[in-house]
Design a protein around this motif. Structure first.
Motif, PDB file in Angstrom:
ATOM      1  N   GLU A  46      35.565  38.264  51.852  1.00  0.00           N
ATOM      2  CA  GLU A  46      34.667  39.499  52.149  1.00  0.00           C
ATOM      3  C   GLU A  46      34.486  39.585  53.570  1.00  0.00           C
ATOM      4  O   GLU A  46      34.282  40.622  54.349  1.00  0.00           O
ATOM      5  CB  GLU A  46      33.359  39.392  51.269  1.00  0.00           C
ATOM      6  N   TRP A  49      37.506  41.258  55.247  1.00  0.00           N
ATOM      7  CA  TRP A  49      37.399  42.659  54.806  1.00  0.00           C
ATOM      8  C   TRP A  49      36.383  43.358  55.616  1.00  0.00           C
ATOM      9  O   TRP A  49      36.895  44.511  56.131  1.00  0.00           O
ATOM     10  CB  TRP A  49      37.084  42.730  53.250  1.00  0.00           C
ATOM     11  N   TRP A  53      37.736  46.500  57.761  1.00  0.00           N
ATOM     12  CA  TRP A  53      37.383  47.814  57.600  1.00  0.00           C
ATOM     13  C   TRP A  53      37.218  48.924  58.601  1.00  0.00           C
ATOM     14  O   TRP A  53      37.739  49.913  58.631  1.00  0.00           O
ATOM     15  CB  TRP A  53      36.074  47.920  56.556  1.00  0.00           C
ATOM     16  N   LYS A  65      33.799  47.806  47.644  1.00  0.00           N
ATOM     17  CA  LYS A  65      33.510  46.240  47.022  1.00  0.00           C
ATOM     18  C   LYS A  65      34.925  45.906  46.478  1.00  0.00           C
ATOM     19  O   LYS A  65      35.714  46.760  46.003  1.00  0.00           O
ATOM     20  CB  LYS A  65      32.514  46.339  45.985  1.00  0.00           C
ATOM     21  N   VAL A  66      35.258  44.776  46.848  1.00  0.00           N
ATOM     22  CA  VAL A  66      36.425  44.221  46.279  1.00  0.00           C
ATOM     23  C   VAL A  66      35.973  42.945  45.515  1.00  0.00           C
ATOM     24  O   VAL A  66      35.377  42.083  46.078  1.00  0.00           O
ATOM     25  CB  VAL A  66      37.423  43.881  47.380  1.00  0.00           C
ATOM     26  N   ASP A  67      36.753  42.523  44.453  1.00  0.00           N
ATOM     27  CA  ASP A  67      36.361  41.487  43.627  1.00  0.00           C
ATOM     28  C   ASP A  67      37.409  40.237  44.129  1.00  0.00           C
ATOM     29  O   ASP A  67      38.597  40.247  43.839  1.00  0.00           O
ATOM     30  CB  ASP A  67      36.513  41.355  42.139  1.00  0.00           C
ATOM     31  N   PHE A  68      37.005  39.559  45.414  1.00  0.00           N
ATOM     32  CA  PHE A  68      37.911  38.743  45.926  1.00  0.00           C
ATOM     33  C   PHE A  68      38.179  37.429  45.120  1.00  0.00           C
ATOM     34  O   PHE A  68      39.044  36.571  45.404  1.00  0.00           O
ATOM     35  CB  PHE A  68      37.545  38.358  47.247  1.00  0.00           C
ATOM     36  N   SER A  71      41.176  39.312  43.210  1.00  0.00           N
ATOM     37  CA  SER A  71      41.949  40.282  43.951  1.00  0.00           C
ATOM     38  C   SER A  71      41.896  40.070  45.486  1.00  0.00           C
ATOM     39  O   SER A  71      41.121  39.227  46.019  1.00  0.00           O
ATOM     40  CB  SER A  71      41.432  41.596  43.800  1.00  0.00           C
ATOM     41  N   MET A  72      42.836  40.516  46.163  1.00  0.00           N
ATOM     42  CA  MET A  72      42.933  40.496  47.556  1.00  0.00           C
ATOM     43  C   MET A  72      43.328  41.797  48.187  1.00  0.00           C
ATOM     44  O   MET A  72      43.713  42.884  47.532  1.00  0.00           O
ATOM     45  CB  MET A  72      43.952  39.646  48.116  1.00  0.00           C
ATOM     46  N   VAL A  73      43.258  42.017  49.516  1.00  0.00           N
ATOM     47  CA  VAL A  73      43.558  43.471  49.946  1.00  0.00           C
ATOM     48  C   VAL A  73      44.967  43.242  50.988  1.00  0.00           C
ATOM     49  O   VAL A  73      44.931  42.525  51.796  1.00  0.00           O
ATOM     50  CB  VAL A  73      42.433  44.034  50.718  1.00  0.00           C
ATOM     51  N   VAL A 128      44.285  47.270  47.096  1.00  0.00           N
ATOM     52  CA  VAL A 128      43.876  46.106  46.289  1.00  0.00           C
ATOM     53  C   VAL A 128      44.980  45.544  45.281  1.00  0.00           C
ATOM     54  O   VAL A 128      45.364  46.426  44.583  1.00  0.00           O
ATOM     55  CB  VAL A 128      42.490  46.403  45.532  1.00  0.00           C
ATOM     56  N   ARG A 131      45.318  38.766  43.407  1.00  0.00           N
ATOM     57  CA  ARG A 131      45.192  37.551  44.253  1.00  0.00           C
ATOM     58  C   ARG A 131      46.051  36.504  44.004  1.00  0.00           C
ATOM     59  O   ARG A 131      46.328  35.742  43.076  1.00  0.00           O
ATOM     60  CB  ARG A 131      43.696  36.801  44.348  1.00  0.00           C
TER      61      ARG A 131
END
Length: 149
Positions: A46, A49, A53, A65-68, A71-73, A128, A131
């Motif tokens: 986060e 991120w 951003w 929002k991202v569920d780290f 997941s990852m970006v 996204v 991960r």
């Protein structure tokens, strides 16, 4: 059912989604990012991120929002380009042998006959993806010139 038919009617009237070789950017692409040099970045948390951003969006706003945990970006930025008409996508992201994540970063360049405005752009995109560790990301590069009529 009525809403679905209405949506289908609207999409038909609008011609549906843009063709892959159109002059329109894919949804979610940032054409005026603040990544002025080519960049490939893996965002795993986060904090990073929130730092990335504003460079993507060019704005001081709250990032999506991202569920780290799961997941990852992935971020791919082309850097400054002299005109409009340059796009970048991340495609074919998938887990491959050894638990690594492979993806293709595709740069689209305007070819002869493509409409381009004389304005500096800095195309970037964030995707996204599942991960993995940053060392387990394998990116390949693809560059193609769009043929316009």
């Amino acid at each position: 059912m009525r809403r679905a038919l209405l949506l289908l009617g609207v999409l038909a009237a609008c011609g549906g989604p843009a063709a892959p070789d159109s002059d329109l950017p894919p949804p979610g692409e940032f054409l005026r990012s603040l990544f002025f040099k080519p960049t490939r970045q893996v965002v795993l948390d986060e904090h990073d991120w929130e730092l990335a951003w504003p460079q993507l969006s060019g704005e001081r706003s709250v990032p999506p929002k991202v569920d780290f945990v799961h997941s990852m970006v992935l971020i791919a930025a082309l850097g400054e380009r002299p005109t409009s008409g340059y796009f970048v996508t991340i495609r074919d992201a998938r887990i491959i042998s050894g638990g690594r994540l492979a993806a293709v970063v595709d740069e689209s360049i305007p070819g002869p006959g493509c409409a381009a405005l004389p304005v500096t752009t800095a195309p970037a995109i964030a995707a996204v993806v599942p991960r993995v560790t940053a060392d387990d990301v394998v990116l390949s590069e693809s560059v193609h010139t769009r043929q316009c009529r």
